[in-house]
Design a protein around this motif. Sequence first.
Motif, PDB file in Angstrom:
ATOM      1  N   ILE A 396       0.826  -1.209   0.000  1.00 61.31           N
ATOM      2  CA  ILE A 396       0.000   0.000   0.000  1.00 61.31           C
ATOM      3  C   ILE A 396       0.864   1.265   0.000  1.00 61.31           C
ATOM      4  CG2 ILE A 396      -1.759   1.289   1.283  1.00 61.31           C
ATOM      5  CD1 ILE A 396      -2.858  -1.478   2.192  1.00 61.31           C
ATOM      6  N   PRO A 397       1.809   1.426   0.955  1.00 65.02           N
ATOM      7  CA  PRO A 397       2.676   2.607   0.862  1.00 65.02           C
ATOM      8  C   PRO A 397       3.588   2.593  -0.356  1.00 65.02           C
ATOM      9  CG  PRO A 397       3.310   1.206   2.715  1.00 65.02           C
ATOM     10  CD  PRO A 397       2.007   0.701   2.223  1.00 65.02           C
ATOM     11  N   LEU A 398       3.973   1.392  -0.825  1.00 64.27           N
ATOM     12  CA  LEU A 398       4.843   1.320  -2.002  1.00 64.27           C
ATOM     13  C   LEU A 398       4.116   1.846  -3.240  1.00 64.27           C
ATOM     14  CD1 LEU A 398       7.679   0.470  -2.743  1.00 64.27           C
ATOM     15  CD2 LEU A 398       6.832  -1.804  -3.294  1.00 64.27           C
ATOM     16  N   ILE A 399       2.834   1.522  -3.377  1.00 64.78           N
ATOM     17  CA  ILE A 399       2.034   2.059  -4.483  1.00 64.78           C
ATOM     18  C   ILE A 399       1.893   3.572  -4.334  1.00 64.78           C
ATOM     19  CG2 ILE A 399      -0.288   2.109  -5.503  1.00 64.78           C
ATOM     20  CD1 ILE A 399      -0.509  -0.860  -4.890  1.00 64.78           C
ATOM     21  N   LEU A 400       1.691   4.010  -3.092  1.00 63.84           N
ATOM     22  CA  LEU A 400       1.615   5.450  -2.836  1.00 63.84           C
ATOM     23  C   LEU A 400       2.871   6.168  -3.321  1.00 63.84           C
ATOM     24  CD1 LEU A 400       0.083   6.008   0.718  1.00 63.84           C
ATOM     25  CD2 LEU A 400      -0.526   7.240  -1.346  1.00 63.84           C
ATOM     26  N   GLY A 401       4.012   5.466  -3.241  1.00 63.47           N
ATOM     27  CA  GLY A 401       5.286   6.052  -3.646  1.00 63.47           C
ATOM     28  C   GLY A 401       5.347   6.417  -5.105  1.00 63.47           C
ATOM     29  N   TYR A 402       4.497   5.800  -5.925  1.00 61.08           N
ATOM     30  CA  TYR A 402       4.457   6.152  -7.343  1.00 61.08           C
ATOM     31  C   TYR A 402       3.766   7.500  -7.552  1.00 61.08           C
ATOM     32  CZ  TYR A 402       6.312   1.722  -9.005  1.00 61.08           C
ATOM     33  OH  TYR A 402       7.144   0.672  -9.278  1.00 61.08           O
ATOM     34  N   GLY A 403       3.046   7.965  -6.539  1.00 59.05           N
ATOM     35  CA  GLY A 403       2.471   9.302  -6.607  1.00 59.05           C
ATOM     36  C   GLY A 403       3.425  10.314  -6.006  1.00 59.05           C
ATOM     37  N   CYS A 404       3.803  10.082  -4.733  1.00 59.82           N
ATOM     38  CA  CYS A 404       4.752  10.972  -4.058  1.00 59.82           C
ATOM     39  C   CYS A 404       5.345  10.205  -2.878  1.00 59.82           C
ATOM     40  CB  CYS A 404       4.062  12.240  -3.579  1.00 59.82           C
ATOM     41  SG  CYS A 404       5.185  13.398  -2.750  1.00 59.82           S
ATOM     42  N   ALA A 431      11.220   4.017  -5.698  1.00 63.97           N
ATOM     43  CA  ALA A 431      10.057   4.005  -6.596  1.00 63.97           C
ATOM     44  C   ALA A 431       9.996   5.312  -7.390  1.00 63.97           C
ATOM     45  CB  ALA A 431       8.769   3.827  -5.792  1.00 63.97           C
ATOM     46  N   PRO A 432       9.699   5.234  -8.690  1.00 62.50           N
ATOM     47  CA  PRO A 432       9.627   6.461  -9.509  1.00 62.50           C
ATOM     48  C   PRO A 432       8.348   7.245  -9.221  1.00 62.50           C
ATOM     49  CG  PRO A 432       9.129   4.543 -10.848  1.00 62.50           C
ATOM     50  CD  PRO A 432       9.493   4.020  -9.496  1.00 62.50           C
ATOM     51  N   CYS A 433       8.453   8.281  -8.364  1.00 59.61           N
ATOM     52  CA  CYS A 433       7.296   9.113  -8.043  1.00 59.61           C
ATOM     53  C   CYS A 433       6.885   9.924  -9.267  1.00 59.61           C
ATOM     54  CB  CYS A 433       7.628  10.045  -6.876  1.00 59.61           C
ATOM     55  SG  CYS A 433       8.950  11.216  -7.253  1.00 59.61           S
ATOM     56  N   TYR A 457      11.340   1.572 -16.211  1.00 62.74           N
ATOM     57  CA  TYR A 457      10.414   1.168 -15.151  1.00 62.74           C
ATOM     58  C   TYR A 457      10.664  -0.277 -14.732  1.00 62.74           C
ATOM     59  CZ  TYR A 457       7.408   5.250 -14.873  1.00 62.74           C
ATOM     60  OH  TYR A 457       6.926   6.502 -14.627  1.00 62.74           O
ATOM     61  N   VAL A 458      10.873  -1.140 -15.720  1.00 67.93           N
ATOM     62  CA  VAL A 458      11.159  -2.549 -15.414  1.00 67.93           C
ATOM     63  C   VAL A 458      12.467  -2.663 -14.645  1.00 67.93           C
ATOM     64  CG1 VAL A 458      11.665  -4.816 -16.416  1.00 67.93           C
ATOM     65  CG2 VAL A 458       9.872  -3.384 -17.417  1.00 67.93           C
ATOM     66  N   LEU A 459      13.485  -1.907 -15.086  1.00 70.19           N
ATOM     67  CA  LEU A 459      14.774  -1.904 -14.395  1.00 70.19           C
ATOM     68  C   LEU A 459      14.609  -1.412 -12.959  1.00 70.19           C
ATOM     69  CD1 LEU A 459      17.867  -2.187 -14.404  1.00 70.19           C
ATOM     70  CD2 LEU A 459      17.989   0.157 -15.298  1.00 70.19           C
ATOM     71  N   ASP A 460      13.757  -0.422 -12.763  1.00 68.73           N
ATOM     72  CA  ASP A 460      13.531   0.126 -11.425  1.00 68.73           C
ATOM     73  C   ASP A 460      12.923  -0.928 -10.497  1.00 68.73           C
ATOM     74  OD1 ASP A 460      13.412   2.656  -9.695  1.00 68.73           O
ATOM     75  OD2 ASP A 460      11.366   1.893  -9.564  1.00 68.73           O
ATOM     76  N   LEU A 461      11.971  -1.704 -11.008  1.00 65.80           N
ATOM     77  CA  LEU A 461      11.379  -2.780 -10.198  1.00 65.80           C
ATOM     78  C   LEU A 461      12.435  -3.804  -9.800  1.00 65.80           C
ATOM     79  CD1 LEU A 461       8.012  -3.410 -12.103  1.00 65.80           C
ATOM     80  CD2 LEU A 461       8.278  -2.415  -9.831  1.00 65.80           C
ATOM     81  N   LEU A 462      13.340  -4.114 -10.734  1.00 64.29           N
ATOM     82  CA  LEU A 462      14.423  -5.056 -10.447  1.00 64.29           C
ATOM     83  C   LEU A 462      15.353  -4.480  -9.379  1.00 64.29           C
ATOM     84  CD1 LEU A 462      15.879  -7.699 -11.165  1.00 64.29           C
ATOM     85  CD2 LEU A 462      17.123  -6.446 -12.948  1.00 64.29           C
ATOM     86  N   ILE A 463      15.649  -3.184  -9.485  1.00 63.98           N
ATOM     87  CA  ILE A 463      16.526  -2.534  -8.506  1.00 63.98           C
ATOM     88  C   ILE A 463      15.869  -2.507  -7.125  1.00 63.98           C
ATOM     89  CG2 ILE A 463      17.523  -0.296  -7.836  1.00 63.98           C
ATOM     90  CD1 ILE A 463      18.059   0.164 -10.846  1.00 63.98           C
ATOM     91  N   MET A 596      16.143   9.249 -11.686  1.00 60.63           N
ATOM     92  CA  MET A 596      15.174   8.333 -11.085  1.00 60.63           C
ATOM     93  C   MET A 596      15.706   7.737  -9.780  1.00 60.63           C
ATOM     94  SD  MET A 596      13.429   5.003 -12.915  1.00 60.63           S
ATOM     95  CE  MET A 596      14.927   4.027 -12.990  1.00 60.63           C
ATOM     96  N   LEU A 597      17.031   7.541  -9.693  1.00 60.22           N
ATOM     97  CA  LEU A 597      17.581   6.770  -8.582  1.00 60.22           C
ATOM     98  C   LEU A 597      18.326   7.570  -7.524  1.00 60.22           C
ATOM     99  CD1 LEU A 597      19.030   3.690 -10.521  1.00 60.22           C
ATOM    100  CD2 LEU A 597      16.918   3.779  -9.198  1.00 60.22           C
ATOM    101  N   TYR A 598      18.930   8.705  -7.906  1.00 70.38           N
ATOM    102  CA  TYR A 598      19.831   9.326  -6.929  1.00 70.38           C
ATOM    103  C   TYR A 598      19.053  10.007  -5.806  1.00 70.38           C
ATOM    104  CZ  TYR A 598      19.686  14.351  -8.241  1.00 70.38           C
ATOM    105  OH  TYR A 598      19.327  15.653  -8.440  1.00 70.38           O
ATOM    106  N   ILE A 599      19.779  10.610  -4.854  1.00 69.27           N
ATOM    107  CA  ILE A 599      19.213  10.984  -3.549  1.00 69.27           C
ATOM    108  C   ILE A 599      17.791  11.558  -3.628  1.00 69.27           C
ATOM    109  CG2 ILE A 599      21.447  11.372  -2.460  1.00 69.27           C
ATOM    110  CD1 ILE A 599      21.048  14.335  -2.853  1.00 69.27           C
ATOM    111  N   PRO A 600      16.950  11.197  -2.648  1.00 66.79           N
ATOM    112  CA  PRO A 600      15.569  11.707  -2.635  1.00 66.79           C
ATOM    113  C   PRO A 600      15.546  13.237  -2.562  1.00 66.79           C
ATOM    114  CG  PRO A 600      15.881   9.961  -1.007  1.00 66.79           C
ATOM    115  CD  PRO A 600      17.233  10.332  -1.499  1.00 66.79           C
ATOM    116  N   CYS A 601      14.409  13.823  -2.934  1.00 65.95           N
ATOM    117  CA  CYS A 601      14.269  15.278  -2.872  1.00 65.95           C
ATOM    118  C   CYS A 601      14.230  15.738  -1.409  1.00 65.95           C
ATOM    119  CB  CYS A 601      13.006  15.723  -3.608  1.00 65.95           C
ATOM    120  SG  CYS A 601      11.481  15.138  -2.850  1.00 65.95           S
TER     121      CYS A 601
END
Length: 643
Positions: A396-404, A431-433, A457-463, A596-601
Amino acid sequence: MPSSGDVTIALAGNANVGKSVIFNYLTGADQVVGNWPGKTVDRAEGNFQYNGQKVHVIDLPGIYSFSTFSMEEIVSREYIANEKPDVVINVVDGSVLERNLFFTLQLMEMEVPMVVCVNQMDVAMSKGFQIDTEKLEKALGVPVVPTVAIRGEGLQKLIKKAIISVNDKKIPKTSNEYGGEVEKAVKQLHYFLETEKLDVGYSNRWVAIKLLENDPEINKKVELLSERSVQFANHLALELERIHDEPSFSIIASERYALANRIAAGAQKQSEYKITLSEKLDKILIHPFYGYFTSAMVILGLLIWTFVLGNFISELITNAMSFFQPVDPTLSGPVLAVLWNGAFGGLVAGLTLIVPFVIPFYIMLSYIENSGLLTRVAFMMDSFMQKIGLHGKALIPLILGYGCSVPAIDSTKILETRRERLLAAFAITFAPCSARTIIILSLVAIFVSIWWALALYVLDLLIIFIMGKLALKAMPGESTSLIMEIHSLRLPASSVILKQTWNRTKSLTYLVFPVFIAGSALIQLFYVLGVLEPISNFMAPLTVGWLKLPAFAGILLIVGAVRKEFVLLTLVSFVGTDLSLALTPVQFIVLALIGMLYIPCLSTISILIREFGVKAASAISAANLVTAIVVGGIAAHGLSLFM
């Protein structure tokens, strides 16, 4: 806080029984959602007027018992025991009455003034159940009111009964007893506690039962006052275990369920069982094979809705705010440049994130969540999530991460332990927000191809999976099993969805806007002072040498630390809208991958610090940065051989 003349009502019950619907109906817009003092569990409270009297309402977390297995259970029982609300409204689901009465009996053992609200009577009737609330009231010895909260039916009567209960000050004294040797042990210990004149804030019968269950918190409190009481309780518990050949807490639970079954059987009867539409749909939604497809469709539908609608609204906002153009500090002066480009730019950036992407995402998520679809998706994905040390509820929070990432990390509170919350937050930061998605779509989908964008996106899921496994090794421990209520599918009320969306968006806005505005102003100040370019040149061995990006990429990564879209906005300000003149296809892919991957905002780092502390936030940020550099460099050198 309520004054001495106010009435305080606590709403208590299992998850998904309709407490929040009742809470929203009663309090309307006059409600506040925050955290319990010193805890990371949501606290919802509000007020309303009844016959000129102010009524304060607390919506306690949805729980199934008063154990100490979760923070929600601890804060609920501490509130009832210490704050002593004037009356507790115990909300139960009429369609699963026996299961819900398990918690009702525990409330009654605490001897708190209470009213039982039998909610979802319409669902019970659709399943063929007829509940005689008068018989239930007689069996329990407390007022019972039937309701259909989603339609407002019976809620006025419920409040009237609750206020009457406050004025009567009647404490329930249950005549319901457990069977045989269990009840004998409870009475013996209860009498012993009375003679010891113990007062730990709870009723002595409830304390006796918790001691027999070997509840660690109650054991500690009682041991400080009377060590003999704990010793006697252990002796009685061992005797019960010898007779029944199972742990004492399991014996008590079995007796409680047996008692709940007897009460429910006496108050309800079932006509010919009808298979509901919800049960028919469940044959597909939680099917061992088809369920995975339906779960994937739910997640994919949520993301498509968010991005398609988000892009449309984003274009409208961008066009409406087209008057915003960066000013040249050499012409306008540094002060105006910092205020306009920085502070106002941060305000615009906040609007273009929250309005087009976050609000539509929360609206659809609330529909999926309140309809019951999300719990089914979590159930189906449990086996996959267990591989990275989490259970299905973490989806549930992981899906939320695709929003923000900010509300996603905030929502990890639904998980039971700090370790699980930290593992989930770690996965969320990869996760790619929506902000990262904008980079992927704008750089790769437009200037390379949509297939390369999907590949990222597929690579991100693997990572996420690989980094989750590594984090699991770094934080070994036992994962909890998935225990969550799967209620019947239903169409939620729009008013509930909108209020829930507003509460989530409101809390996000308070955090995001100040960070965006301050961060944007700071970056602009650095630009005016000429600090960014030397830093970018210092980063050249990394950006140019390892990542094979242009020299100005260092500045892009610096400003992107405030908010990921700034990577794109700054790039456009450097080279214009035709980005293909400045970057090769490989550089587009690598820059999007790094973004997509480096430090969070900054806003994500802020909530990581708030929830887990500076040390954990720093470790998560470092892991993101190292992963981005390693994967980005490998991609830059590898793709250069083929493209």
